[in-house]
Enzyme design. Structure first.
Site, short mmCIF file in Angstrom:
data_model
loop_
_atom_site.label_atom_id
_atom_site.label_comp_id
_atom_site.label_asym_id
_atom_site.label_seq_id
_atom_site.Cartn_x
_atom_site.Cartn_y
_atom_site.Cartn_z
N CYS A 253 -19.64 -5.82 3.18
CA CYS A 253 -18.92 -4.64 3.64
C CYS A 253 -17.61 -4.59 2.85
O CYS A 253 -17.04 -5.63 2.53
CB CYS A 253 -18.64 -4.75 5.14
SG CYS A 253 -17.64 -3.38 5.76
N CYS B 115 -16.61 -8.82 5.19
CA CYS B 115 -15.96 -7.53 4.95
C CYS B 115 -14.68 -7.73 4.13
O CYS B 115 -13.76 -8.43 4.57
CB CYS B 115 -15.64 -6.87 6.28
SG CYS B 115 -14.86 -5.26 6.05
N CYS C 25 0.84 -1.21 0.00
CA CYS C 25 0.00 0.00 0.00
C CYS C 25 0.87 1.26 0.00
O CYS C 25 1.83 1.36 0.76
CB CYS C 25 -0.91 -0.01 1.23
SG CYS C 25 -2.04 1.40 1.23
N CYS D 217 0.36 4.70 6.99
CA CYS D 217 -0.28 4.55 8.31
C CYS D 217 0.67 3.79 9.24
O CYS D 217 1.01 2.62 8.95
CB CYS D 217 -1.59 3.80 8.15
SG CYS D 217 -2.62 4.46 6.80
N ARG E 218 -18.06 -2.36 17.69
CA ARG E 218 -17.36 -3.63 17.40
C ARG E 218 -16.03 -3.71 18.14
O ARG E 218 -15.17 -2.83 18.01
CB ARG E 218 -17.12 -3.78 15.90
CG ARG E 218 -16.43 -5.10 15.55
CD ARG E 218 -16.45 -5.44 14.06
NE ARG E 218 -17.80 -5.39 13.55
CZ ARG E 218 -18.23 -4.51 12.64
NH1 ARG E 218 -17.40 -3.66 12.11
NH2 ARG E 218 -19.48 -4.51 12.26
N CYS F 162 -19.43 2.35 8.46
CA CYS F 162 -18.70 1.66 9.53
C CYS F 162 -17.43 2.48 9.74
O CYS F 162 -16.59 2.55 8.85
CB CYS F 162 -18.38 0.24 9.09
SG CYS F 162 -17.26 -0.63 10.22
N CYS G 48 0.29 0.07 10.28
CA CYS G 48 -0.20 -0.93 9.31
C CYS G 48 0.89 -1.81 8.71
O CYS G 48 1.83 -1.33 8.09
CB CYS G 48 -0.97 -0.24 8.20
SG CYS G 48 -1.78 -1.47 7.12
N1 SAM Z 1 -6.66 0.56 2.98
C1 SAM Z 1 -7.96 0.80 3.48
C2 SAM Z 1 -8.00 1.93 4.48
O1 SAM Z 1 -7.04 2.20 5.14
O2 SAM Z 1 -9.06 2.55 4.58
C3 SAM Z 1 -8.63 -0.40 4.08
C4 SAM Z 1 -7.89 -1.39 4.93
S1 SAM Z 1 -7.21 -0.79 6.45
C5 SAM Z 1 -6.15 -2.11 6.90
C6 SAM Z 1 -8.59 -0.80 7.59
C7 SAM Z 1 -8.36 -0.39 9.01
O3 SAM Z 1 -7.71 -1.44 9.72
C8 SAM Z 1 -7.48 0.81 9.29
O4 SAM Z 1 -8.15 2.01 9.09
C9 SAM Z 1 -7.15 0.61 10.76
O5 SAM Z 1 -8.08 1.26 11.58
C10 SAM Z 1 -7.22 -0.91 10.93
N2 SAM Z 1 -5.90 -1.47 11.21
C11 SAM Z 1 -4.90 -1.65 10.31
N3 SAM Z 1 -3.80 -2.15 10.89
C12 SAM Z 1 -4.09 -2.29 12.21
C13 SAM Z 1 -3.33 -2.74 13.34
N4 SAM Z 1 -2.07 -3.13 13.23
N5 SAM Z 1 -3.95 -2.76 14.53
C14 SAM Z 1 -5.24 -2.36 14.65
N6 SAM Z 1 -5.98 -1.92 13.62
C15 SAM Z 1 -5.42 -1.87 12.42
C1 DTB Z 2 -11.36 -2.30 11.30
O1 DTB Z 2 -11.65 -1.28 11.96
N1 DTB Z 2 -10.54 -3.26 11.70
C2 DTB Z 2 -10.39 -4.27 10.69
C3 DTB Z 2 -11.38 -3.80 9.60
N2 DTB Z 2 -11.84 -2.55 10.10
C4 DTB Z 2 -10.97 -3.71 8.19
C5 DTB Z 2 -8.98 -4.47 10.23
C6 DTB Z 2 -8.02 -4.81 11.34
C7 DTB Z 2 -6.69 -5.07 10.74
C8 DTB Z 2 -5.66 -5.51 11.74
C9 DTB Z 2 -4.34 -5.70 11.14
C10 DTB Z 2 -4.25 -6.76 10.08
O2 DTB Z 2 -4.77 -7.88 10.26
O3 DTB Z 2 -3.61 -6.51 9.04
FE1 SF4 Z 3 -2.84 1.21 3.34
FE2 SF4 Z 3 -2.81 0.02 5.69
FE3 SF4 Z 3 -3.16 2.65 5.55
FE4 SF4 Z 3 -5.13 1.01 4.68
S1 SF4 Z 3 -4.38 1.20 6.77
S2 SF4 Z 3 -4.34 2.84 3.68
S3 SF4 Z 3 -3.89 -0.70 3.88
S4 SF4 Z 3 -1.30 1.54 4.93
#
Ligand code: SAM
Ligand code: DTB
Ligand code: SF4
Length: 321
Positions: free
Chosen positions: A128, A97, A53, A57, A260, A188, A60
């Site tokens: 979702c 989702c 990506c 973030c 959630r 959501c 992430c």
């Molecule tokens: N790329 C898209 C976005 O950021 O909107 C969708 C996928 S992103 C992984 C969805 C959400 O997962 C993020 O906004 C964040 O709140 C959550 N998330 C990602 N990595 C995480 C982590 N290590 N621990 C907890 N929540 C996480």
């Molecule tokens: C949300 O708030 N949490 C979910 C879903 N929306 C997409 C994602 C959590 C991701 C946790 C890190 C991972 O598994 O990569």
């Molecule tokens: Fe990309 Fe992860 Fe950020 Fe979603 S949360 S925009 S997958 S870096």
């Protein structure tokens, strides 16, 4: 506290400061006015496009900016997505989702995702998607394909946001949320706790959610899954009772939303999860994987529900969040 409250930081902080028992009692009372306290909704996640990506973030594992061992994969073929959806349904999920590690989808990506949404809907699951930022017209396309919910998190307070992400702004996020709402898709939207933010940030994040033009139908509260290689790999651990408090304040501030208990359950003991349900959480992610990180196994969750006398919720439909 009545439902007509206009939420402010001070009012939210006053809730956070209550004695724990008073806060939980109040949250449970609000919860019982709107929901069956012994039913929890179950969603399953699938990463349809993993890794690589362009966004940064800090939490992430899928960001191309950090070396976490997550590979940049291609978009998953339709049949694999539908197999996963059928398996999720068989395991008891009512919502599926689909997450993609994109800044946002391009139009060709959307063609493929539309087919996934239609196929998952036909299996009899609520749909979702979480695909990142949306451009004009894209939310309408998703709605026309039958999308019930769109997940897009604000993640933290506006003030702390810049410490976590610099490649897109808090305002960009609100813009996508407005497009989703306008297209008639249920929203959501939530955030992550344990990223080094203060209680004031947690209060501000909840105020931002509760004072959207309409509160989100679903509010995912994630506990940071600290992944090696990300800048937050060594973030100080959040006190579990502060996590429970945040769930309770979310429940009181957004009495009709599904709250959630999202990422981070694997690192939580059963008693903490039970406290989260008592504080008003009424949804979980079910299945052994979140997007890229592990989640409790299905039999373990069944065991926890049995011990707590909790039944999985029937599909509520978008109006029920
Ligand atoms: N790329 C898209 C976005 O950021 O909107 C969708 C996928 S992103 C992984 C969805 C959400 O997962 C993020 O906004 C964040 O709140 C959550 N998330 C990602 N990595 C995480 C982590 N290590 N621990 C907890 N929540 C996480
Ligand atoms: C949300 O708030 N949490 C979910 C879903 N929306 C997409 C994602 C959590 C991701 C946790 C890190 C991972 O598994 O990569
Ligand atoms: Fe990309 Fe992860 Fe950020 Fe979603 S949360 S925009 S997958 S870096």
């Amino acid at each position: 506290m009545s439902e007509a409250v206009t939420w402010t930081r001070d009012k939210a902080l006053a809730l956070f400061s209550l004695p724990f028992n008073d806060l939980i009692f109040q949250a449970q009372a609000v919860h019982r006015r709107h929901f069956d306290p012994n039913r929890v909704q179950v969603s399953t996640l699938l990463s349809i496009k993993t890794g690589g990506c362009p966004e940064n973030c800090a939490y992430c594992p899928q960001s191309a900016h950090f070396d976490t061992g997550v590979e940049n994969e291609r978009l998953m073929p339709l049949e694999e997505v539908l197999d996963a959806a059928r398996a999720a349904k068989a395991a008891g999920a009512t919502r599926f989702c689909m997450g993609a590690a994109w800044r946002g989808p391009n139009d060709r990506d959307l063609d493929a995702v539309e087919a996934m949404i239609a196929g998952v809907g036909e299996i009899g699951l609520e749909t979702c998607a979480t695909l990142g930022l949306l451009e004009a017209g894209q939310a309408e396309r998703l709605r026309a394909a039958g999308l019930d919910f769109y997940n897009h998190n604000i993640d933290t307070s506006e003030a702390y946001y810049g410490e976590i992400i610099t490649t897109r702004s808090f305002a960009d996020r609100l813009d996508t949320l407005a497009k989703v709402r306008e297209a008639g898709i249920a929203v959501c939207c939530g955030g992550i706790l344990g990223m080094g933010e203060t209680r004031k940030d947690r209060a501000d994040m909840l105020v931002a959610l509760a004072t959207l033009p309409e509160p989100p139908e679903s509010v995912p509260i994630n506990r940071l899954v600290a992944v090696a290689g990300t800048p937050l790999a060594n973030a100080p651990e959040l006190d579990p009772l502060e996590f429970v408090r945040t769930i309770a304040v979310a429940r009181i501030m957004m009495p009709r939303s599904m709250v959630r208990l999202s990422a981070g359950r694997l690192e939580m003991d059963d008693a903490t999860q039970a406290l989260c349900f008592l504080a008003g959480a009424n949804s979980i992610f079910h299945g052994e994987r979140l997007l890229t990180t592990p989640n409790p196994a299905v039999p373990e969750d069944r065991g926890l529900f049995d011990r707590l006398g909790i039944e999985p919720m029937e599909a509520a439909g978008p109006a029920g969040g």
